[in-house]
Design an enzyme around this catalytic site. Structure first.
Site, PDB file in Angstrom:
ATOM      1  N   ARG A  15     -13.473 -10.254  -0.963  1.00 33.38           N
ATOM      2  CA  ARG A  15     -12.921  -8.936  -0.622  1.00 33.38           C
ATOM      3  C   ARG A  15     -13.369  -7.873  -1.627  1.00 33.38           C
ATOM      4  O   ARG A  15     -14.223  -7.051  -1.336  1.00 33.38           O
ATOM      5  CB  ARG A  15     -11.372  -9.018  -0.535  1.00 33.38           C
ATOM      6  N   ASP A  16     -12.825  -7.927  -2.834  1.00 38.32           N
ATOM      7  CA  ASP A  16     -13.159  -6.891  -3.820  1.00 38.32           C
ATOM      8  C   ASP A  16     -14.654  -6.949  -4.135  1.00 38.32           C
ATOM      9  O   ASP A  16     -15.313  -5.920  -4.313  1.00 38.32           O
ATOM     10  CB  ASP A  16     -12.342  -7.114  -5.108  1.00 38.32           C
ATOM     11  N   HIS A 207      -5.806  -7.997 -13.110  1.00 42.09           N
ATOM     12  CA  HIS A 207      -6.931  -7.772 -12.175  1.00 42.09           C
ATOM     13  C   HIS A 207      -7.856  -6.774 -12.870  1.00 42.09           C
ATOM     14  O   HIS A 207      -7.713  -5.567 -12.713  1.00 42.09           O
ATOM     15  CB  HIS A 207      -6.368  -7.224 -10.852  1.00 42.09           C
ATOM     16  N   HIS A 209     -11.456  -5.150 -13.927  1.00 39.64           N
ATOM     17  CA  HIS A 209     -12.886  -4.962 -13.662  1.00 39.64           C
ATOM     18  C   HIS A 209     -13.624  -4.925 -15.003  1.00 39.64           C
ATOM     19  O   HIS A 209     -13.038  -4.597 -16.033  1.00 39.64           O
ATOM     20  CB  HIS A 209     -13.105  -3.680 -12.846  1.00 39.64           C
ATOM     21  N   CYS A 240     -14.939  -0.684  -6.503  1.00 39.97           N
ATOM     22  CA  CYS A 240     -14.076  -0.016  -5.535  1.00 39.97           C
ATOM     23  C   CYS A 240     -14.834   1.183  -4.970  1.00 39.97           C
ATOM     24  O   CYS A 240     -15.341   2.012  -5.726  1.00 39.97           O
ATOM     25  CB  CYS A 240     -12.787   0.449  -6.207  1.00 39.97           C
ATOM     26  N   ASN A 249     -15.421  -7.068 -10.671  1.00 42.70           N
ATOM     27  CA  ASN A 249     -14.332  -7.720 -11.402  1.00 42.70           C
ATOM     28  C   ASN A 249     -14.957  -8.591 -12.480  1.00 42.70           C
ATOM     29  O   ASN A 249     -16.131  -8.932 -12.421  1.00 42.70           O
ATOM     30  CB  ASN A 249     -13.548  -8.641 -10.459  1.00 42.70           C
TER      31      ASN A 249
HETATM   32  P1  HMG Z   1      -5.733   7.670   7.109  1.00 41.04           P
HETATM   33  O1  HMG Z   1      -6.963   8.279   7.706  1.00 41.04           O
HETATM   34  O2  HMG Z   1      -4.841   8.509   6.266  1.00 41.04           O
HETATM   35  O3  HMG Z   1      -4.847   6.880   8.196  1.00 41.04           O
HETATM   36  O4  HMG Z   1      -6.204   6.411   6.249  1.00 41.04           O
HETATM   37  P2  HMG Z   1      -4.157   7.286   9.503  1.00 41.04           P
HETATM   38  O5  HMG Z   1      -2.905   6.496   9.564  1.00 41.04           O
HETATM   39  O6  HMG Z   1      -4.106   8.778   9.662  1.00 41.04           O
HETATM   40  O7  HMG Z   1      -5.154   6.705  10.614  1.00 41.04           O
HETATM   41  C1  HMG Z   1      -6.483   7.199  10.791  1.00 41.04           C
HETATM   42  C2  HMG Z   1      -7.272   6.202  11.632  1.00 41.04           C
HETATM   43  O8  HMG Z   1      -7.377   4.941  10.944  1.00 41.04           O
HETATM   44  C3  HMG Z   1      -6.628   5.882  12.969  1.00 41.04           C
HETATM   45  O9  HMG Z   1      -7.690   5.574  13.877  1.00 41.04           O
HETATM   46  C4  HMG Z   1      -5.865   4.603  12.678  1.00 41.04           C
HETATM   47  O10 HMG Z   1      -5.622   3.828  13.831  1.00 41.04           O
HETATM   48  C5  HMG Z   1      -6.815   3.912  11.744  1.00 41.04           C
HETATM   49  P3  HMG Z   1      -8.316   6.690  14.856  1.00 41.04           P
HETATM   50  O11 HMG Z   1      -7.137   7.164  15.645  1.00 41.04           O
HETATM   51  O12 HMG Z   1      -8.914   7.766  13.978  1.00 41.04           O
HETATM   52  O13 HMG Z   1      -9.350   5.925  15.625  1.00 41.04           O
HETATM   53  N1  HMG Z   1      -6.130   2.957  10.849  1.00 41.04           N
HETATM   54  C6  HMG Z   1      -6.500   1.685  10.682  1.00 41.04           C
HETATM   55  N2  HMG Z   1      -7.495   0.953  11.223  1.00 41.04           N
HETATM   56  C7  HMG Z   1      -7.587  -0.333  10.840  1.00 41.04           C
HETATM   57  N3  HMG Z   1      -6.761  -0.909   9.935  1.00 41.04           N
HETATM   58  C8  HMG Z   1      -5.770  -0.210   9.376  1.00 41.04           C
HETATM   59  C9  HMG Z   1      -5.615   1.149   9.751  1.00 41.04           C
HETATM   60  N4  HMG Z   1      -4.741   2.096   9.383  1.00 41.04           N
HETATM   61  C10 HMG Z   1      -5.074   3.209  10.061  1.00 41.04           C
HETATM   62  N5  HMG Z   1      -4.965  -0.786   8.488  1.00 41.04           N
HETATM   63  C11 HMG Z   1      -5.824   4.225   5.308  1.00 41.04           C
HETATM   64  C12 HMG Z   1      -5.258   5.618   5.566  1.00 41.04           C
HETATM   65  C13 HMG Z   1      -4.903   3.529   4.349  1.00 41.04           C
HETATM   66  C14 HMG Z   1      -5.904   3.474   6.633  1.00 41.04           C
HETATM   67  C15 HMG Z   1      -7.248   4.389   4.739  1.00 41.04           C
HETATM   68  O14 HMG Z   1      -7.185   5.282   3.673  1.00 41.04           O
HETATM   69  C16 HMG Z   1      -7.840   3.090   4.283  1.00 41.04           C
HETATM   70  O15 HMG Z   1      -8.148   2.192   5.081  1.00 41.04           O
HETATM   71  N6  HMG Z   1      -8.047   2.942   2.955  1.00 41.04           N
HETATM   72  C17 HMG Z   1      -8.522   1.685   2.410  1.00 41.04           C
HETATM   73  C18 HMG Z   1      -9.276   1.928   1.182  1.00 41.04           C
HETATM   74  C19 HMG Z   1      -9.708   0.597   0.599  1.00 41.04           C
HETATM   75  O16 HMG Z   1      -9.823  -0.419   1.290  1.00 41.04           O
HETATM   76  N7  HMG Z   1      -9.967   0.605  -0.720  1.00 41.04           N
HETATM   77  C20 HMG Z   1     -10.391  -0.560  -1.399  1.00 41.04           C
HETATM   78  C21 HMG Z   1      -9.311  -1.584  -1.568  1.00 41.04           C
HETATM   79  S1  HMG Z   1      -8.187  -1.226  -2.887  1.00 41.04           S
HETATM   80  C22 HMG Z   1      -8.997  -1.767  -4.307  1.00 41.04           C
HETATM   81  O17 HMG Z   1     -10.140  -2.150  -4.254  1.00 41.04           O
HETATM   82  C23 HMG Z   1      -8.216  -1.824  -5.597  1.00 41.04           C
HETATM   83  C24 HMG Z   1      -7.770  -3.235  -5.992  1.00 41.04           C
HETATM   84  O18 HMG Z   1      -8.893  -4.113  -6.060  1.00 41.04           O
HETATM   85  C25 HMG Z   1      -7.076  -3.185  -7.354  1.00 41.04           C
HETATM   86  C26 HMG Z   1      -7.895  -2.462  -8.432  1.00 41.04           C
HETATM   87  O19 HMG Z   1      -9.034  -2.867  -8.705  1.00 41.04           O
HETATM   88  O20 HMG Z   1      -7.350  -1.503  -8.979  1.00 41.04           O
HETATM   89  C27 HMG Z   1      -6.782  -3.826  -4.989  1.00 41.04           C
HETATM   90 MG    MG Z   2     -10.212  -4.305  -7.703  1.00 40.85          MG
END
Ligand code: HMG
Ligand code: MG
Length: 308
Positions: A15-16, A207, A209, A240, A249
């Protein structure tokens, strides 16, 4: 000072590690990566995320990945879910453990999940309720615990506050993300000192990086504080998409090598892990980022291979 006798590692490579890759990676490669990690002894493997495919296209095959992985007994395959929509999809795909994610930095949270910290916690409420109903365990991730790409230094009390709120909402544990790898051991211990005033160390997961090469030192500093659970990524894959310049990571094989040297049980076969690092790196067309993988591989080509 005594270090934990045993450490549990989740490999977050699938994933990450892969979420930041620009090239499209075949689902078959992701599934094989997960299988190889299971065979190497990882008991917890983060399989994918149920986020918007518009935001992170690489994770768009989440349903297929979950359908195709062979679930080994005793191994769990958590996934990330940012909201109820993601949770429901993850549940339908057979997830038993999920992670919700927010940050200790407002600016980063907006870039990453398009809402404030308070709003994100509100979004998690129905996720927590549904998780309780279905017996799904939830980990709460807090990003930017040791620095933010937009705000710089982060107050340890802000990390403690978000962590405690996630625990109060029902999270089983908290993943403390040094998202951009700027932390150093003293800062790590100061952050953990603040967080452990609110959440016991047993419920905290490091966690980290490795962007600045500090992750192993930060893990050692965390071991000194009694932490015994960490996330790591085979081959040091990762980054990210919403933290520019953030690299992978800490490499799982670097952590395992250090733990072996410290005599800390971890249940992972270092040779099989290095093989996996070499294999996934070849799939991505580059050498493994990790020092241990490179050293072991070089030693093997000199004929004195396996490290046991
Ligand atoms: P948004 O645009 O504010 O969401 O995104 P929305 O609720 O307004 O929906 C917009 C569209 O997205 C809609 O579709 C929804 O149906 C769809 P449309 O009508 O435009 O066709 N939608 C989804 N589709 C699939 N799965 C879903 C989903 N939710 C809404 N779950 C949202 C908000 C949270 C969805 C967006 O910002 C997003 O997906 N962000 C993810 C970012 C991400 O994955 N970042 C990396 C992971 S975190 C990380 O790496 C950190 C970590 O490792 C720890 C660290 O290192 O610190 C964990
Ligand atoms: Mg991370």
């Amino acid at each position: 000072m005594s270090l934990p006798r045993r450490v549990h590692i989740m490999d977050v490579g699938p994933r990450d590690g892969l979420q930041n890759e620009k090239q499209v990676i075949d689902t078959a490669v992701k599934v094989e990566l997960i299988a190889r990690l299971g065979a190497a002894g990882l008991k917890r493997i983060e399989a994918t995320s149920f986020v918007s495919p518009k935001w992170v296209p690489q994770m768009g095959d989440n349903v297929e990945v979950m359908a195709r992985i062979e679930r080994l007994p005793g191994v769990i395959y958590p996934v990330l879910t940012p909201n109820l929509k993601g949770f429901e999809a993850a549940l339908a795909a057979g997830a038993t453990h999920v992670g919700v994610f927010t940050a200790a930095s407002e600016s980063f949270n907006r870039k990453n999940i398009n809402c404030s910290i308070d709003e994100s916690l509100t979004r998690f409420e129905p996720v927590m309720a549904a998780a309780r109903e279905h017996g799904i365990e939830v980990r709460g991730y807090v990003s930017c615990v040791l620095g933010c790409p937009y705000e710089g230094a982060i107050d340890p009390e802000a990390v403690a506050d978000v962590s405690a709120r996630l625990i109060d909402m029902g999270c089983a544990d908290i993943g403390l993300g040094d998202t951009i790898g700027t932390g150093t051991p003293g800062k790590t211990q100061a952050m953990l000192a603040a967080v452990t005033r609110r959440v016991p160390i047993e419920r905290l997961v490091g966690h980290y990086h490795d962007t600045y090469g500090q992750a192993l030192a930060n893990i050692y500093a965390s071991l000194e504080m009694g932490m015994s659970r960490f996330d790591a990524s085979v081959g040091g894959l990762g980054g990210c998409p919403y933290a520019k310049g953030a690299t992978g990571n800490v490499a799982t094989e670097d952590v395992v090598y250090m733990l072996n040297g410290l005599g800390i049980e971890n249940g992972i076969d270092l040779d099989a892990l290095v093989d996996t690092a070499a294999w996934i790196s070849a799939q991505l067309g580059r050498p493994p980022a990790s020092r241990v993988a490179r050293a072991v591989l070089a030693k093997r080509t000199q004929g004195d291979g396996h490290v046991g």
